[in-house]
Scaffold this active site. Structure first.
Site, PDB file in Angstrom:
ATOM      1  N   SER A   1      -4.173  -3.312 -35.301  1.00  0.00           N
ATOM      2  CA  SER A   1      -4.600  -4.345 -36.265  1.00  0.00           C
ATOM      3  C   SER A   1      -4.826  -3.680 -37.614  1.00  0.00           C
ATOM      4  O   SER A   1      -5.161  -2.487 -37.688  1.00  0.00           O
ATOM      5  CB  SER A   1      -5.918  -4.984 -35.789  1.00  0.00           C
ATOM      6  OG  SER A   1      -6.466  -5.799 -36.810  1.00  0.00           O
TER       7      SER A   1
ATOM      8  N   TYR B   1     -14.232  -4.919 -32.226  1.00  0.00           N
ATOM      9  CA  TYR B   1     -12.790  -5.089 -32.447  1.00  0.00           C
ATOM     10  C   TYR B   1     -12.258  -3.976 -33.356  1.00  0.00           C
ATOM     11  O   TYR B   1     -11.254  -3.329 -33.050  1.00  0.00           O
ATOM     12  CB  TYR B   1     -12.531  -6.460 -33.061  1.00  0.00           C
ATOM     13  CG  TYR B   1     -11.071  -6.839 -33.129  1.00  0.00           C
ATOM     14  CD1 TYR B   1     -10.393  -7.274 -31.999  1.00  0.00           C
ATOM     15  CD2 TYR B   1     -10.365  -6.771 -34.323  1.00  0.00           C
ATOM     16  CE1 TYR B   1      -9.048  -7.622 -32.057  1.00  0.00           C
ATOM     17  CE2 TYR B   1      -9.025  -7.117 -34.395  1.00  0.00           C
ATOM     18  CZ  TYR B   1      -8.371  -7.554 -33.255  1.00  0.00           C
ATOM     19  OH  TYR B   1      -7.033  -7.900 -33.318  1.00  0.00           O
TER      20      TYR B   1
ATOM     21  N   LYS C   1      -9.533  -1.119 -32.174  1.00  0.00           N
ATOM     22  CA  LYS C   1      -8.196  -1.085 -32.787  1.00  0.00           C
ATOM     23  C   LYS C   1      -7.958   0.242 -33.515  1.00  0.00           C
ATOM     24  O   LYS C   1      -6.826   0.719 -33.585  1.00  0.00           O
ATOM     25  CB  LYS C   1      -8.016  -2.290 -33.715  1.00  0.00           C
ATOM     26  CG  LYS C   1      -7.919  -3.621 -32.968  1.00  0.00           C
ATOM     27  CD  LYS C   1      -6.754  -3.648 -31.978  1.00  0.00           C
ATOM     28  CE  LYS C   1      -6.563  -5.014 -31.338  1.00  0.00           C
ATOM     29  NZ  LYS C   1      -5.406  -5.063 -30.414  1.00  0.00           N
TER      30      LYS C   1
END
Ligand SMILES: NC(=O)c1ccc[n+]([C@@H]2O[C@H](COP(=O)([O-])OP(=O)(O)OC[C@H]3O[C@@H](n4cnc5c(N)ncnc54)[C@H](O)[C@@H]3O)[C@@H](O)[C@H]2O)c1
Length: 253
Positions: A144, A157, A161
Site C-alpha cells: 500500500s 495497517y 504494509k
C-alpha cells in the site's frame, strides 16, 4: 495479449476488488487462475465469470491465516500442474483495521499481522520450492502507499504494509539467483469493497476521496490489475525487488 499462456496463477483475495480484477486480467491473458479466498461464494462467482468469458479458472477456498491450510491449498494446485509448480503467485488478500494505537485492540493488531504479513510467509514458503525447482517464477505482493507513507489513524495497517514492502525486497534479494522475481504494488485509494466499507464508517463519499487525488479521481481495480499483470509477466523480466506506487500522484501530493 497472451503473456500468461500455459501459466498457472494463484491470486489470494481473488474474490475481492483488486483480486477479482487481477484474476480476470491474468485469465484474459491466458493464465489458468486459481481464485483463492476465504469468502467461498465470492471466489466461486469470480471463477465462474472467468469461465463464462472463455477463460480457465477455479475457486480455492481456504483461510490464509492457517499455515497448514495454505500448504494444503498450494499442494493441491501444484498437483494439477504439468511442472508441479505455480508460475505466478499474487499475495493480494488484506485486512484493514482502523485506529491510532490507543484505539487498536490486541485482536486488531494480531489479525492485521496474520492476514497482511503472516499469510505471505505461509504462502511463499509453500510456493517457493516448486518455483525454484521449475526454474523460476514471479510473486507480486499487494502492499500500500500507506506502507511507504503512514496514514493517520491506521497504525496496524500502516505497519503491516511497511512489513510487506520489506518482505518483498528481502525475498527478492534472496531468490533472484533462483530466477524468482518478487515485486509489490503500493496502491493509493482504489474503488473496492474495502474502500466502500471505509468511507461508510467515516461518513465520507467517493467525491471526497476523488478531491484528494491530483489526478482528479481515485483508482480502479483494473488499473492495479494491469500493473500486477505487468510485474508478473516476462515484460518485467529485470524488475525484481521493486515496490511500485500507483496513486494518481497522491503519493506526491
Ligand atoms: N482498496 C484500496 O484503496 C487499497 C489501497 C491500498 C492497498 N490495498 C490492498 O489491496 C488488497 C486488496 O484489497 P481490496 O481493496 O481489493 O479489498 P477487498 O476487501 O475487496 O478484498 C480483500 C479480499 O481478501 C479476502 N481475505 C481477507 N482475509 C482473508 C483470509 N484470512 N483468508 C483468505 N482470504 C482473505 C477477503 O475475503 C476479500 O475477498 C489488500 O491487500 C489491501 O490492503 C487496497
Amino acid at each position: 495479449m497472451s503473456r500468461f499462456a500455459g501459466k498457472v496463477a494463484l491470486v489470494t483475495g481473488g474474490g475481492g476488488g483488486i483480486g477479482s480484477a487481477t484474476s480476470r486480467r491474468l485469465a484474459a491473458e491466458g493464465a489458468r487462475v486459481f481464485v483463492a479466498d476465504a469468502a467461498g461464494e465470492h471466489a466461486a462467482r469470480v471463477a465462474a465469470e472467468i469461465r463464462d468469458a472463455g477463460g480457465a479458472a477455479q475457486e480455492l477456498v481456504f483461510d490464509l491465516t492457517s499455515a497448514e491450510a495454505s500448504r494444503e491449498a498450494v499442494a493441491a494446485v501444484e498437483a494439477q500442474t504439468e511442472r508441479g509448480a505455480i508460475d505466478v503467485l499474487v499475495n493480494n488478500a488484506g485486512a484493514m483495521r482502523r485506529g491510532a494505537l490507543l484505539d487498536t485492540s490486541e485482536d486488531d493488531w494480531e489479525l492485521s499481522f496474520a492476514v497482511n504479513v503472516d499469510a505471505l510467509f505461509h504462502m511463499c514458503r509453500a510456493v517457493l520450492p516448486g518455483m525454484i525447482a521449475a526454474g523460476g517464477g514471479s510473486i507480486v505482493n499487494t502492499a500500500s502507499q500507506w506502507g511507504l507513507t503512514p496514514a493517520p489513524g491506521h497504525i496496524a495497517y500502516n505497519v503491516t504494509k511497511a512489513a510487506v514492502v520489506s518482505f518483498t525486497k528481502s525475498l527478492a534479494r534472496d531468490y533472484a539467483p533462483d530466477r524468482v522475481r518478487v515485486n509489490a504494488v503500493c496502491p493509493g485509494e482504489i474503488h473496492t469493497p474495502m474502500l466502500e466499507r471505509g468511507i461508510a464508517e467515516k461518513g465520507k463519499t467517493i467525491a471526497d476521496l476523488d478531491a484528494l487525488v491530483p489526478f482528479g479521481r481515485i483508482g480502479r481495480p483494473e488499473e492495479v490489475a494491469a500493473l500486477i499483470a505487468f510485474l508478473a509477466s516476462d515484460d518485467a523480466e529485470f524488475v525484481c525487488g521493486s515496490c511500485v506506487e500507483i496513486t494518481g500522484a497522491q503519493a506526491v501530493a
